[in-house]
Scaffold this motif. Structure first.
Motif, PDB file in Angstrom:
ATOM      1  N   ARG A  76       0.680  -1.329   0.052  1.00 15.07           N
ATOM      2  CA  ARG A  76      -0.230   0.069  -0.114  1.00 15.07           C
ATOM      3  C   ARG A  76       0.782   1.192   0.103  1.00 15.07           C
ATOM      4  N   TYR A  77       1.912   1.315   0.804  1.00 15.04           N
ATOM      5  CA  TYR A  77       2.817   2.282   0.922  1.00 15.04           C
ATOM      6  C   TYR A  77       3.653   2.537  -0.397  1.00 15.04           C
ATOM      7  N   LEU A  78       3.873   1.334  -1.148  1.00 13.26           N
ATOM      8  CA  LEU A  78       4.703   1.683  -2.428  1.00 13.26           C
ATOM      9  C   LEU A  78       3.696   1.959  -3.526  1.00 13.26           C
ATOM     10  N   ASP A  79       2.648   1.605  -3.468  1.00 13.71           N
ATOM     11  CA  ASP A  79       1.573   2.172  -4.551  1.00 13.71           C
ATOM     12  C   ASP A  79       1.265   3.480  -4.390  1.00 13.71           C
ATOM     13  N   ARG A  80       1.231   3.760  -3.156  1.00 15.11           N
ATOM     14  CA  ARG A  80       0.583   5.206  -2.918  1.00 15.11           C
ATOM     15  C   ARG A  80       1.628   6.240  -2.473  1.00 15.11           C
ATOM     16  N   ALA A  81       2.576   6.061  -1.911  1.00 14.02           N
ATOM     17  CA  ALA A  81       3.389   7.105  -1.152  1.00 14.02           C
ATOM     18  C   ALA A  81       4.926   7.283  -1.573  1.00 14.02           C
ATOM     19  N   TRP A  82       5.335   6.132  -2.371  1.00 19.97           N
ATOM     20  CA  TRP A  82       6.786   5.837  -2.533  1.00 19.97           C
ATOM     21  C   TRP A  82       7.350   6.743  -3.543  1.00 19.97           C
ATOM     22  N   GLU A  83       6.600   6.991  -4.599  1.00 20.10           N
ATOM     23  CA  GLU A  83       7.030   7.906  -5.966  1.00 20.10           C
ATOM     24  C   GLU A  83       7.187   9.374  -5.257  1.00 20.10           C
ATOM     25  N   SER A  84       6.096   9.840  -4.462  1.00 23.46           N
ATOM     26  CA  SER A  84       6.448  11.277  -3.942  1.00 23.46           C
ATOM     27  C   SER A  84       7.363  11.469  -2.692  1.00 23.46           C
ATOM     28  N   ALA A  85       7.640  10.182  -2.218  1.00 22.99           N
ATOM     29  CA  ALA A  85       8.364  10.381  -0.718  1.00 22.99           C
ATOM     30  C   ALA A  85       9.743  11.061  -0.979  1.00 22.99           C
ATOM     31  N   PRO A  86      10.038  11.842   0.145  1.00 22.23           N
ATOM     32  CA  PRO A  86      11.529  12.307   0.024  1.00 22.23           C
ATOM     33  C   PRO A  86      12.469  11.141   0.236  1.00 22.23           C
ATOM     34  N   THR A  87      13.756  11.671  -0.037  1.00 23.26           N
ATOM     35  CA  THR A  87      14.731  10.695  -0.080  1.00 23.26           C
ATOM     36  C   THR A  87      14.937   9.894   1.255  1.00 23.26           C
ATOM     37  N   LEU A  88      14.888  11.048   2.362  1.00 19.91           N
ATOM     38  CA  LEU A  88      14.934  10.347   3.824  1.00 19.91           C
ATOM     39  C   LEU A  88      13.726   9.458   4.010  1.00 19.91           C
ATOM     40  N   GLU A  89      12.792   9.524   3.573  1.00 17.67           N
ATOM     41  CA  GLU A  89      11.479   8.290   3.845  1.00 17.67           C
ATOM     42  C   GLU A  89      11.833   7.113   3.145  1.00 17.67           C
ATOM     43  N   ARG A  90      12.231   7.383   1.887  1.00 23.36           N
ATOM     44  CA  ARG A  90      12.601   6.162   1.153  1.00 23.36           C
ATOM     45  C   ARG A  90      13.764   5.442   1.844  1.00 23.36           C
ATOM     46  N   GLU A  91      15.018   6.017   2.297  1.00 24.91           N
ATOM     47  CA  GLU A  91      15.896   5.405   2.965  1.00 24.91           C
ATOM     48  C   GLU A  91      15.553   4.740   4.380  1.00 24.91           C
ATOM     49  N   THR A  92      14.332   5.416   4.852  1.00 22.24           N
ATOM     50  CA  THR A  92      13.769   4.919   6.103  1.00 22.24           C
ATOM     51  C   THR A  92      13.081   3.676   5.733  1.00 22.24           C
ATOM     52  N   PHE A  93      12.226   3.748   4.705  1.00 29.44           N
ATOM     53  CA  PHE A  93      11.363   2.435   4.078  1.00 29.44           C
ATOM     54  C   PHE A  93      12.462   1.224   4.073  1.00 29.44           C
TER      55      PHE A  93
END
Length: 66
Positions: free
Chosen positions: A10-27
């Motif tokens: 769900r996160y990948l589908d809805r938020a990953w694309e617009s997530a900032p770099t820090l949030e992606r690294e945290t994921f």
């Protein structure tokens, strides 16, 4: 675990694309966790001492279901 797959997808589908770099690294750090530990975070059995992980867990939990 199927439950984790649903939440994380769900996160990948809805938020990953617009997530900032820090949030992606945290994921990506979340993905390295053992399933039982990650599950405990996602169902609020435990909280992470890492503020970035704690914030991301809350963000993932707040995403509306499909």
């Amino acid at each position: 675990m199927k439950e984790l797959d649903v939440l994380l997808t769900r996160y990948l589908d809805r938020a990953w694309e617009s997530a900032p770099t820090l949030e992606r690294e945290t994921f990506l750090k979340l993905l390295e966790m053992d399933d039982p530990d990650l599950y405990a975070l996602m169902v609020n059995r435990t909280q992470s001492a890492d503020k970035d992980i704690a914030a991301l867990v809350q963000r993932i939990q707040a995403l509306p279901p499909y």
